[in-house]
Design an enzyme around this catalytic site. Structure first.
Site, short mmCIF file in Angstrom:
data_model
loop_
_atom_site.label_atom_id
_atom_site.label_comp_id
_atom_site.label_asym_id
_atom_site.label_seq_id
_atom_site.Cartn_x
_atom_site.Cartn_y
_atom_site.Cartn_z
CE LYS A 121 51.41 -2.47 14.86
NZ LYS A 121 51.42 -1.10 14.32
CD GLN A 134 54.06 1.10 13.53
OE1 GLN A 134 53.31 0.24 13.09
NE2 GLN A 134 53.99 1.53 14.77
CG ASP A 163 46.56 1.41 11.50
OD1 ASP A 163 46.47 0.80 12.57
OD2 ASP A 163 47.63 1.86 11.05
#
Ligand code: GUN
Length: 287
Positions: free
Chosen positions: A53, A97, A120
């Site tokens: 990422k 995460q 997200d």
């Protein structure tokens, strides 16, 4: 005949190329989109994903940072970090995460992220908007699947789509996205009876169960599009999806590989969501 390969890496490059004008418009306002990834502990797979990422942000010209916390940190520390990032103007996107170390409540933590920075798409506000057909931020993996289908020219409207897996991150939001695009959708899971009867009906079969070798050729209709979201390690440590690629490839019309299928598109969607977040903050219209 062997299925056509859907090249996720090539399609992701198209996504990045399409972001160029939007990034230039933001730069004209003095804005560089910024993403902060919160990583707690040292999960080996997470280390790889977070690194990917960060690299993607750098390549696309975004600002990015990782904020690390030790695996034994307490929840109040995480919530304080998230609150600080919520208030930071240069941070347009925040991602925690997953999975989190034992003892931390992923739900409480993801719900603490400002919905306007929730790239997200896991915040209930954003999931609710998706249910209502008014998506703000869509979760990156299912959004990546939709983008793959679109860019590969796979017809969705009126198609029969079957999803294996009902997770909040992939299966459920993907079902909503496909329904919103007028597919007829079946979501299968561990308690589904006669799985093959369902999968053989699918024009679009999406495997997101997290089980290597789950989808065999006998489960696939000839000519179907097969999208493999799985990321598993086989006995020799090789990265494999949920689909028995070699055999299914002989039956399917189109198929995504692992790696190089859904994975690169997921990351591209995260970048796109971060650009979108920055555009909304800056009052610049994107797409
Ligand atoms: N871990 C595996 N996939 C994801 C994802 O899409 N988002 C976050 N935050 N963590 C993950």
């Amino acid at each position: 005949m062997s299925a056509g390969l859907i090249d996720g890496a090539a399609l992701a490059r198209e996504v990045y190329a399409a972001l160029g004008d939007r990034l230039r418009a933001l730069a004209g306002q003095g804005v560089t989109p910024g993403l902060v990834v919160v990583q707690i502990g040292e999960d080996p797979a997470s280390n790889v994903y977070v690194r990917n990422k960060m690299r993607a942000c750098e390549a696309a010209g975004l600002r990015s940072a990782v904020r690390q916390l030790p695996a034994d940190c307490d929840e109040a520390e995480v919530l304080a970090l998230v609150a600080g990032l919520n208030a930071e103007p240069a941070t347009h996107g925040i991602l925690v995460q997953l999975p989190l170390p034992a003892g931390l409540d992923a739900e409480r933590i993801t719900q603490a992220i400002d919905p306007a920075k929730d790239v997200d798409g896991f915040n209930w506000m954003n999931l609710g908007a998706l249910v209502a057909g008014r998506a703000r931020f869509e979760p990156c993996t299912p959004r990546g699947v939709m983008a793959l289908l679109g860019r590969a020219g796979v017809p969705v409207e009126g198609s029969r789509a079957v999803i294996l897996g009902r997770s909040n991150i992939v299966g459920k939001p993907l079902a909503l996205m496909l329904v919103n695009r007028s597919a007829t959708v079946t979501v299968c899971h561990t308690r589904t009876r006669d799985l093959e009867r369902h999968t053989r009906e699918a024009d679009i079969l999406v495997a997101a169960a997290g089980r290597a070798g789950l989808v065999t050729a006998a489960m696939v209709k000839r000519g179907a599009t097969v999208i493999d979201v799985g990321i598993n390690r086989d006995a020799s440590g090789k990265l494999v999806g949920d689909v028995d690629f070699a055999s299914v490839r002989e039956v399917a019309g189109r198929i995504t590989p692992v790696p190089g299928g859904v994975g690169p598109m997921t990351v591209a969607m995260l970048i796109e969501n971060t650009v979108l977040a920055a555009e909304r903050t800056a009052g610049v219209s994107g797409s």
